[in-house]
Design an enzyme around this catalytic site. Structure first.
Site: not given
Length: 295
Positions: A1-3, A32, A173
């Site tokens: 999970m990334c932003g 995130r 992402n």
């Protein structure tokens, strides 16, 4: 999970606020991805070449570097140090020679071009943005990323954005399942990823397609056929800004558009401080659909 966040300005009146707006957008995505953060800003164009470099020991590494490059190139070089990074203003046509020098000295090149500057480090978005003074930066567009590491170590080089050609960068992402095969294919074309991060493979893929004559939309379209896995990509070029999601589109994404800008965020809260957001057209980008804008 990334932003992921991105902001592309259609009009120049918001240029002085670009860094401030992008910083707020990225900070809103902190939970995130707390491992590292980075932002690419497309600002004023250089008459020659801009190159952003990085060192873990900047006081030692950058000492005398400007003079050494002046002597190497026999032409004026200017250097602006920003924390662990420095932005070099170089004469046109010097990129290959300067990259070779940086490799010899163990100095990392974050990216190069006429307008792009990239700043990224390990740490929270708030802290990374403050270290580099991102709020004070102006420009036409920019993209940012806050990372939760899954495919490689938490390092500066593993942080996004990844830049693999002039004025081009990408944030991601998701996770690519065929990046090792694509990495080998790209290397045969002369586009060699410098890290083990799967995102850099995607950045190299976009660069290779653009080098073959594709426009940004066509390059993004190619990812749907050639890259496997879950992904949302946001890409910046000198004049453009593009978005694509994989056919399943399990990674969250939302977009907003007004007469003044186009914005991207992993979640709607990234738009909270954008001017005129209450009147924006808001939508979720469709799976396997390319969106891109160019100035």
């Amino acid at each position: 999970m990334c932003g992921i966040v991105g902001l592309f300005l259609k009009k120049d009146d918001l240029r002085p606020q670009l860094g401030d707006l992008l910083t707020d957008m990225l900070i809103s995505m902190t939970d995130r991805g707390p491992d590292s953060a980075g932002i690419a800003i497309y600002g004023d164009e250089s008459q020659g070449l801009k190159m952003t470099i990085q060192s873990d020991t900047p006081e030692e590494t950058f000492k005398g570097l400007e003079d050494n490059l002046n002597a190497l190139l026999g032409a004026p070089v200017r250097m602006r140090v920003v924390d662990t990074h420095a932005v070099l203003s170089l004469p046109e046509g010097s990129e290959a020679e300067v990259r070779a020098y940086m490799a010899e000295k163990g100095i990392r090149v974050m990216g190069a071009g006429q307008s792009m500057e990239i700043f990224k480090e390990v740490g929270l978005p708030r802290d990374v943005a403050a270290r580099f003074g991102i709020r004070q930066m102006a420009g036409s567009h920019g993209i940012g990323h806050t990372r939760m590491a899954t495919e490689s170590a938490v390092t500066t080089l593993g942080a996004h954005p990844f830049s693999t050609d002039g004025d081009q960068c990408l944030v991601h992402n998701g996770s690519l399942s065929n990046h090792n095969r694509v990495r080998r294919e790209l290397a045969r074309k002369g586009f060699v990823p410098q890290t083990q991060n799967d995102t850099e493979v995607a950045a190299c893929y976009i660069s290779s397609r653009l080098a073959e004559g594709a426009n940004l939309g066509e390059a993004l379209e190619g990812t749907l056929a050639d890259l496997d896995g879950f992904f949302t990509f946001v890409v910046g070029t000198r004049n453009g800004f593009g978005v694509v999601r994989d056919p399943i589109a399990c990674k969250p994404a939302v977009m907003a558009e007004t007469d003044s800008y186009v914005a991207f965020g992993s979640e709607y809260r990234a738009f909270a401080n954008l001017p005129g957001i209450e009147n924006a057209r808001i939508w979720e980008p469709e799976p396997a659909t390319v969106y891109f804008w160019e100035r």
